[in-house]
Design a protein around this motif. Structure first.
Motif, PDB file in Angstrom:
ATOM      1  N   TRP A   1      90.886  -6.901 -66.801  1.00  0.00           N
ATOM      2  CA  TRP A   1      91.803  -8.019 -67.041  1.00  0.00           C
ATOM      3  C   TRP A   1      92.813  -7.663 -68.134  1.00  0.00           C
ATOM      4  CZ3 TRP A   1      90.059 -13.473 -69.167  1.00  0.00           C
ATOM      5  CH2 TRP A   1      91.150 -14.352 -69.093  1.00  0.00           C
ATOM      6  N   ALA A   2      92.342  -7.032 -69.197  1.00  0.00           N
ATOM      7  CA  ALA A   2      93.229  -6.696 -70.313  1.00  0.00           C
ATOM      8  C   ALA A   2      94.353  -5.766 -69.880  1.00  0.00           C
ATOM      9  CB  ALA A   2      92.422  -6.060 -71.445  1.00  0.00           C
TER      10      ALA A   2
ATOM     11  N   ILE B   1      90.050 -13.133 -73.522  1.00  0.00           N
ATOM     12  CA  ILE B   1      89.533 -11.757 -73.479  1.00  0.00           C
ATOM     13  C   ILE B   1      88.737 -11.455 -74.741  1.00  0.00           C
ATOM     14  CG2 ILE B   1      90.307  -9.350 -73.695  1.00  0.00           C
ATOM     15  CD1 ILE B   1      92.431 -10.020 -71.575  1.00  0.00           C
ATOM     16  N   CYS B   2      89.211 -11.933 -75.893  1.00  0.00           N
ATOM     17  CA  CYS B   2      88.478 -11.721 -77.145  1.00  0.00           C
ATOM     18  C   CYS B   2      87.110 -12.402 -77.098  1.00  0.00           C
ATOM     19  CB  CYS B   2      89.288 -12.248 -78.328  1.00  0.00           C
ATOM     20  SG  CYS B   2      90.758 -11.273 -78.714  1.00  0.00           S
TER      21      CYS B   2
ATOM     22  N   VAL C   1      86.322  -7.345 -68.295  1.00  0.00           N
ATOM     23  CA  VAL C   1      87.273  -7.754 -69.331  1.00  0.00           C
ATOM     24  C   VAL C   1      88.349  -6.694 -69.521  1.00  0.00           C
ATOM     25  CG1 VAL C   1      87.515  -8.257 -71.787  1.00  0.00           C
ATOM     26  CG2 VAL C   1      85.622  -9.244 -70.498  1.00  0.00           C
TER      27      VAL C   1
ATOM     28  N   SER D   1      84.954 -10.316 -74.434  1.00  0.00           N
ATOM     29  CA  SER D   1      84.602  -8.988 -74.947  1.00  0.00           C
ATOM     30  C   SER D   1      83.687  -9.104 -76.159  1.00  0.00           C
ATOM     31  CB  SER D   1      85.864  -8.198 -75.304  1.00  0.00           C
ATOM     32  OG  SER D   1      86.646  -8.877 -76.275  1.00  0.00           O
TER      33      SER D   1
ATOM     34  N   PHE E   1      94.689 -13.534 -73.809  1.00  0.00           N
ATOM     35  CA  PHE E   1      94.089 -12.542 -74.702  1.00  0.00           C
ATOM     36  C   PHE E   1      93.025 -13.182 -75.586  1.00  0.00           C
ATOM     37  CE2 PHE E   1      93.886  -9.650 -78.369  1.00  0.00           C
ATOM     38  CZ  PHE E   1      93.574  -8.477 -77.683  1.00  0.00           C
TER      39      PHE E   1
ATOM     40  N   ILE F   1      97.442  -7.730 -69.000  1.00  0.00           N
ATOM     41  CA  ILE F   1      98.041  -8.616 -70.008  1.00  0.00           C
ATOM     42  C   ILE F   1      99.461  -8.158 -70.338  1.00  0.00           C
ATOM     43  CG2 ILE F   1      97.894  -9.235 -72.457  1.00  0.00           C
ATOM     44  CD1 ILE F   1      96.051 -10.851 -70.794  1.00  0.00           C
TER      45      ILE F   1
ATOM     46  N   ALA G   1      92.820  -0.305 -72.464  1.00  0.00           N
ATOM     47  CA  ALA G   1      91.981  -0.975 -71.465  1.00  0.00           C
ATOM     48  C   ALA G   1      91.424  -0.047 -70.393  1.00  0.00           C
ATOM     49  CB  ALA G   1      92.780  -2.097 -70.800  1.00  0.00           C
TER      50      ALA G   1
ATOM     51  N   TYR H   1      86.664 -12.623 -81.806  1.00  0.00           N
ATOM     52  CA  TYR H   1      85.868 -11.537 -81.211  1.00  0.00           C
ATOM     53  C   TYR H   1      84.504 -11.419 -81.892  1.00  0.00           C
ATOM     54  CZ  TYR H   1      84.637  -6.633 -80.205  1.00  0.00           C
ATOM     55  OH  TYR H   1      83.996  -5.476 -79.848  1.00  0.00           O
TER      56      TYR H   1
END
Length: 417
Positions: free
Chosen positions: A296-297, A311-312, A293, A315, A308, A300, A391, A259
């Motif tokens: 989407w999270a 996603i990191c 994002v 994001s 994920f 999960i 989220a 991230y």
């Protein structure tokens, strides 16, 4: 424009962001456990000391900013703040035998005052050094990029320097002092001092109210607050999400590293986009990416490790926009409208930054408990509650921030007509 001097100025200015970000992480992450384990203080006492010092710290930021506009140049004020940081962080991370609540509280006051004095004036200094909009964006991006690497360094060092937590933190404190001294020698001598302090007869309250009475500044501060809470809520809950939704607690450190590295890597992209479409539109694009994002999270589930990780990355890229563009917008605004008041405005900015963290924790964690989640819970309802807070809540807050930013653009358009 000769880009070589601009790059050198950005490098020397931005480098100071590394030790400043380095200093913040151990105080918030490691100090509570260190003083509960090594000094034998009760968690209630440690928590009370931390809460009181954070409240005083946040409330004092606008006053520090007001005073900074009137006392010395930005460079000199930063030079005065750095020894306080060195003594405070070094002492906190290596407490002597018998150190208790008085030691903890006293050094926290030293650290928080030194940190506020340094960061407020570092931000205002960047606004004053920038001779044009693009240069101000470069300075902010350099500062935030080095800051991200400072966070990563502070997170990694205790485990790398020793297997024992106490020894690792003590050595981390020593490394911090050395890094701070080296960076100060590179970043401060020979640099422009910033605007000269201006003596004014108005009281601090009148000056601080005057900063907030500037409609564009107050509106931008509101956008920054909404967006900051939206970013702080997932930061407060991500470890729970990784452990109980993704169920890969063993990869928590890797996810966080991805991230922050993605955030640093994305900074040049946001600087380039801001140059092409403007800072406000680029920030709106970053908010749009973050909202996608978060959506989407929310979908999960257990075992979605690769998803994920992606996603990191995404994001983290959106984080780059949040780091580089809001302070650059503020710097542009100060360059046009509030000469001589940069310290007061950055004081309010620092206050909101710290308030966001407190509000996010105060909002997200009780909400999780009220919705039936507890750490370690794997029931479907508890996981749904955690996903909603991690989220969906940030998605709603980001949407509100995007609307507020759009309205702020309309205010600025009206000001320029």
């Amino acid at each position: 424009m000769n880009t070589a001097p601009v790059r050198l100025l950005s490098l020397r200015y931005g480098l100071l962001g590394l030790p400043l970000a380095f200093a913040a992480l151990p105080i918030y992450v490691h100090v509570p456990k260190l003083y509960a384990d090594q000094a034998g203080l009760s968690l209630a006492l440690v928590g009370t000391i931390l809460l009181l010092t954070r409240v005083v710290d946040a409330l004092s930021d606008p006053l520090i900013g007001w005073a900074s506009d009137r006392i010395l140049s930005r460079r000199r004020l930063i030079a005065l703040a750095l020894p306080l940081l060195a003594v405070g962080v070094g002492g906190l991370l290596a407490p002597p035998a018998g150190a208790g609540g008085v030691w903890l509280a006293g050094l926290l006051v030293v650290v928080t005052f030194g940190y506020s004095l340094a960061t407020i004036n570092h931000g205002a200094w960047g606004a004053e050094l920038g001779e044009g909009s693009d240069m101000r964006t470069r300075l902010v991006a350099a500062r935030e990029g080095f800051g991200l690497f400072g966070v990563l360094l502070a997170a990694a060092l205790p485990g790398l320097l020793a297997s024992n937590a106490e020894a690792g933190l003590a050595r981390t404190g020593a490394v911090f002092v050395a890094v701070l001294a080296l960076v100060a020698l590179v970043s401060l001598p020979g640099m422009p001092a910033g605007q000269r302090p201006v003596a004014r007869p108005e009281s601090p309250w009148a000056a601080l109210r005057g900063a907030l009475s500037d409609k564009p500044f107050a509106a931008l501060l509101g956008v920054f607050a909404l967006n900051g809470i939206a970013a702080a809520v997932p930061a407060s809950t991500v470890l729970f999400f990784v452990a109980d939704v993704v169920r890969r607690e063993d990869l928590s450190g890797l996810f966080l590293a991805i991230y922050f590295l993605a955030g640093a890597a994305g900074l040049p992209l946001w600087v380039s986009l801001a140059r092409r479409v403007g800072k406000a539109r680029a920030w709106l694009a970053g908010m749009g990416l973050a909202m996608a994002v978060f959506a989407w999270a929310a979908l999960i589930g257990p075992g979605d490790t690769l998803a994920f990780g992606a996603i990191c990355v995404l994001s983290g890229l959106a984080l780059g926009a949040d780091l580089a563009l809001p302070p650059a917008l503020l710097a542009d605004q100060l360059a046009r409208r509030r000469a001589g008041c940069a310290g007061a405005c950055f004081g309010w900015w620092a206050f909101v930054t710290k308030a966001n963290l407190a509000l996010a924790a105060g909002l997200a964690l009780p909400l999780l408990g009220g919705l039936g989640y507890a750490p370690g819970a794997r029931e479907e309802g508890a996981m749904a509650a955690l996903s909603a807070v991690y989220a969906v809540l940030p998605l709603v807050l980001k949407s509100m921030a995007a609307v507020a930013l759009w309205r702020w653009r309309r205010i600025m358009e009206g000001e320029t007509q």
